[in-house]
Design a protein around this motif. Structure first.
Motif, short mmCIF file in Angstrom:
data_model
loop_
_atom_site.label_atom_id
_atom_site.label_comp_id
_atom_site.label_asym_id
_atom_site.label_seq_id
_atom_site.Cartn_x
_atom_site.Cartn_y
_atom_site.Cartn_z
N SER B 525 0.80 -1.11 0.11
CA SER B 525 0.01 0.00 0.05
C SER B 525 0.86 1.23 0.10
CB SER B 525 -1.03 0.02 1.20
OG SER B 525 -0.21 0.41 2.24
N GLU B 529 1.16 3.92 -3.03
CA GLU B 529 0.84 5.28 -2.64
C GLU B 529 2.16 6.24 -3.23
OE1 GLU B 529 0.96 6.13 1.55
OE2 GLU B 529 0.27 8.12 1.49
N HIS B 533 -0.25 7.55 -6.95
CA HIS B 533 -0.83 8.20 -5.94
C HIS B 533 -2.42 8.24 -6.11
CE1 HIS B 533 -0.46 10.35 -2.08
NE2 HIS B 533 -1.46 10.88 -2.27
N HIS B 536 -3.74 4.94 -5.44
CA HIS B 536 -3.99 4.98 -4.08
C HIS B 536 -5.03 5.55 -3.40
CE1 HIS B 536 -2.62 4.73 0.18
NE2 HIS B 536 -2.56 6.03 0.42
N LEU B 545 -7.85 -0.23 0.93
CA LEU B 545 -6.67 -0.14 1.29
C LEU B 545 -6.14 -1.28 1.88
CD1 LEU B 545 -5.97 3.50 2.71
CD2 LEU B 545 -5.12 1.97 0.36
#
Lengths: 211, 669
Positions: B525, B529, B533, B536, B545
């Motif tokens: 995760s 990220e 992004h 994410h 998530l």
């Protein structure tokens, strides 16, 4: 293919009780004794008809081993029906039912319909759990019950379809708010529930043909 | 005891990333919106609670664990001490300075609302340190928090005053928080009486659909809005202090690009999907025409060989914000043919030592190994053979190991049925293994047919392993990992020891508390990220998530996602640990990125996403994904490595002496 409703099912129970075989028998009408063990989850789907309405069953076949319970629990979300399976030839798979049920009650929505299935009933000579015990457990916990055999296909259709019929009846009775997908039910384009049902027949058939 | 977080932070400001300060200070200073800004009470504080970032017990980050009550909500935080105090242990010995600021930042637990915590597992061994694992409702778990001065029970006792806790019926060491199964609690919580912590439905790391109060709300909103930019600036700040490494500069630019991508991607997603579906060739041509706006990664890789189809500049090109959205592009180096026997001969000296192990690993990373050479080379990659061992030493090792294997095997072989009758755990394990080996790769000719001896060998190896590593035992998925190894080794003892070597790294995948899996999903995760992004953000918004949809990929190293021969190729690439020990996570990112437009465009929810990812099995182009993953790994550079907590499998486990697999008060199969 268009459908009036889509129901999400989840198949749970100890490892090796025949969850994947039941699914395969239902979706493909065959028994495959040699198949890979399930890691995580596998999916199957089939259309059925209830009350002349096409209903799509989307079935989640889960891994049975204890270690994966924490992952399996995330699959309950939004299931309308569950098939809780044990193996009539292995007593321990019956003994573990309570803990599976607890998981289901805790992580699924309260109105989920649960069908208890004693699988491998073709192996009567090795039976370790009597039909009465199965019935008794189901009665105590408010489940529907059936003994079935993924190998001979006995009661496999019935198990999946009776569960769907029960869910369907709950919709008719207004137990579910079908616009809320957390109940595991999606309304399709093939039919409109309730009073508008007049146009169901023709539209669902037309929908079925063109896709 | 009244003390504000702000005061505490003056202590930590040297190293705390901007976002930590921001969100933590919001806790006490957001007086503009907070309904009750005056109350901020530290109700629990524990010193010397540490995280182990690596396998060395000496390397640890100590900090302070706290529960802070604010209004009707309580928050858990773990703030590491500043780097200086972490550089020496309690005895004043100076510690390895490799515990860097970035590690410290990575692990900091910002104020997490107690209502976002799903469970806490405690480990209270009679010998060794006590620790807890905190699992959030989103499914993410923090790395174990070690209580060096003891006090786990006291911590749980305090917690009990601030959140509804029940002990799990399945496992006495697991405590469930916010588990309102009890109808009384349920109705209490629906009344929203003061002092009753609201249950956050589908809460995730940063936001919740059901915030408990306006304070919680404002903290969360702030952390959401700030995370996009502050994490990038955090990385920038850190990177700028480093020497001029082109890959670093590149990472900075890539990160800046990614932050720009957010808005763009949201707006353009649906449109792009319509426009660019099934236009792979077209896109590829367009990319070829585009000149690179940013420096190429090839700068940091002077040994990139040009190939027939692409110019050197195109091999690894910095992804432009548009470019990276295109699913059809391939970034990394052209794959090479597998290592041949002739080539292998040139890489070992006359006595059989591998002359340059890094060179060998690199060669295999880019091309794999010819099948008939695997039996020999895999043993090096897995760590069963030492690279600098001679033919003679290896022969000796094999013979020693062979008799050792027979000894361990005889342990269960000698259990009579009368004895087994009184040995439930053994019977259960044996039963599970018996059931599973006949459900493992039976469509592969090597394992097909009734009474197949190779299936029996799978069984014997797995049962022997469960005696060799009794604490870990047997878990589903192991037979998937063993099958190709036995297929390659064609010898029971060699397959066993190769499997043992593999399990040294992958064993934690099968830990009963799933901690090994959780730490990899956590790292994944973080990587998404960093590297994508918008994706994410999408996963966060869609409450995905926990990355459970990648569970099977990671558990058995993509075994079910590719054909058998491709799996063997992928595994040998992973086992080189050439660019990263965690290359498999970059492969996860690469596959997700290839389908990002579909995932976001179709607004997939958790169920749909899980089904979609499952159905990618057999559809993934391995070579393309390996190249993507290579480029992502190079692009991410140190920032990528910093996303992965040291000790995350398949890194060697934290502390081998601590008995990682030891299960306290557990039923182990």
């Amino acid at each position: 293919m268009s459908y009036a409703y889509l129901f999400k099912y989840i198949i749970i129970g100890d490892t090796g009780v025949g969850k994947s075989c039941l699914l395969l028998q239902f979706t493909d009408k065959r028994f495959q004794p040699v198949h890979d063990l399930t890691i995580g989850v596998e999916f199957g789907a089939r259309m059925i008809t209830i009350d002349n309405k096409p209903i799509k069953l989307q079935i989640w076949d889960t891994a049975g081993q204890e270690s994966f319970r924490s992952i399996t629990r995330s699959y309950y979300r939004g299931a309308a029906g569950a098939l809780l399976v044990y193996d009539i030839t292995r007593r321990e798979t019956f003994n573990h039912l309570a803990s599976w049920l607890e998981d289901a009650r805790q992580h699924a929505n309260a109105n989920m319909t649960i069908m208890l299935i004693g699988n491998k009933c073709d192996l009567a000579h090795r039976r370790a759990v009597s039909t009465e015990e199965g019935q008794q457990f189901a009665k105590e916990h408010g489940l529907i019950f059936m003994e079935a055999s993924a190998k001979t296909a006995q009661n496999v259709e019935e198990a999946f379809i009776n569960t769907a019929a029960t869910i369907y009846k709950k919709i008719q009775d207004g137990v579910f708010d079908v616009s809320n997908e957390s109940y595991g039910i999606k309304v399709g384009y093939g039919g409109i529930p309730g009073p508008a049902g007049g146009r169901d027949g023709s539209s669902s058939q037309a929908g079925g043909c063109c896709s | 005891m009244h003390e504000t977080e702000q005061h505490d932070l003056s202590d930590d400001a040297d190293y705390a990333a901007s976002q930590h300060q921001e969100s933590t200070s919001n806790l006490s200073c957001d007086s503009g919106q907070a309904t009750d800004p005056t109350e901020s009470e530290v109700v629990y504080s524990k010193e010397n609670v540490a995280i182990h970032p690596s396998q060395y017990a000496s390397e640890r980050i100590s900090g302070r664990l706290r529960i802070v009550k604010q209004g009707s909500s309580s928050f858990l935080s773990w703030i590491p001490y500043k780097a200086a105090s972490n550089a020496a242990d309690s005895l004043g010995r100076s510690l390895n300075s490799s515990v860097s600021d970035k590690d410290i930042n990575l692990y900091t637990i910002k104020a997490v609302s107690l209502s976002d915590i799903c469970s806490i597992r405690r480990h209270i061994p009679t010998l060794g340190w006590q620790y807890i694992i905190v699992v959030l409702s989103s499914g993410l778990a923090y790395p174990p928090l070690f209580f060096y001065n003891g006090g786990v029970r006291e911590f749980l006792a305090t917690l009990r005053h601030h959140v509804f806790i029940v002990r799990s019926a399945d496992d006495t060491n697991v405590f469930l928080l916010n588990d309102f199964q009890d109808p009384l609690q349920k109705s209490l919580s629906s009344l929203e009486l003061p002092g009753v912590i609201p249950v956050a439905k589908g809460a995730s790391l940063h936001n919740s659909s059901d915030p408990g109060s306006s304070i919680v709300d404002s903290v969360r909103v702030n952390s959401v809005t700030s995370s996009g930019t502050s994490s990038v600036s955090g990385y920038r700040g850190r990177l700028k202090q480093k020497s001029h490494d082109p890959a670093h500069d590149l990472s900075i630019q890539v990160l800046e690009k990614f932050s720009l991508v957010t808005k763009f991607a949201r707006e353009a997603t649906s449109q792009i999907i319509r426009e660019f579906q099934d236009t792979h060739e077209l896109l590829y041509e367009k990319k070829q025409k585009n000149s690179a706006a940013l420096p190429s990664v090839t700068i940091s890789q002077p040994d990139v060989k040009p190939n027939g189809t692409q110019r050197k500049e195109d091999l690894v090109e910095t992804p432009d914000m548009l470019e990276f959205d295109k699913p059809s592009l391939v970034w990394g180096k052209q794959r090479q043919p597998p290592l041949t026997h002739e080539e292998w001969e040139t890489l070992v000296d006359s006595e059989g030592r591998v002359m340059d192990s890094k060179d060998l690993r690199k060669r295999i990373f880019y091309g794999g190994v010819e099948h008939n050479l695997r039996k020999e080379v895999w043993k090096f990659l897995l760590g069963f053979y030492e690279y600098d061992s001679t033919y003679a030493e290896r022969e000796y090792l094999e013979s020693m190991r062979k008799s050792e294997y027979e000894t361990i095997k005889s342990q269960w072989k000698s259990i009579s049925e009368v004895q087994a009758k009184r040995f439930t755990k053994f019977r259960e394990r044996r039963g599970l293994i018996e059931k599973d080996v006949v459900r493992t790769d039976r469509s592969i000719p090597y394992y097909e047919g009734d009474d197949n001896l190779h299936v029996t060998a799978l069984h014997d190896i797995l049962l022997t392993y469960s005696f060799y590593n009794f604490d870990l035992g047997y878990c589903q998925g192991m037979s998937d990992l063993l099958s190709p190894i036995l297929f390659v080794m064609r010898d029971e003892s060699e397959a066993f020891w190769s499997f043992v070597a593999l399990m040294e790294r992958l064993g934690p995948n099968f830990n009963r508390d799933q901690n090994g899996m959780h730490s990899q999903l956590f790292a994944l995760s973080k990587l998404v990220e960093l590297l994508d992004h918008p994706l994410h953000n999408y996963f966060r918004q869609a409450d995905c998530l926990n990355y459970f949809f990648c569970f099977r990929w990671i558990l058995i190293q993509f075994k079910r996602e590719f054909e058998y021969d491709k799996v063997m190729h992928l595994w040998e690439v992973l086992w080189t640990h050439y660019l990263s020990e965690h290359f498999h996570l970059y492969i996860c990112v690469a596959v997700l990125k290839r389908h990002r437009m579909k995932i976001m465009g179709e607004q997939m929810d958790f169920d749909t996403l899980l089904k979609f990812i499952n159905e990618l099995s057999g559809e993934i182009n391995l070579d393309a994904v390996l190249r993507d993953a290579e480029a992502l790994c190079v692009c991410a550079g140190e920032s990528g490595a910093a996303c992965i907590p040291p000790g995350t499998p398949p890194s060697l486990p934290l502390d081998l002496d601590a008995g990682l697999y030891a299960q306290q008060d557990d039923e182990v199969l």
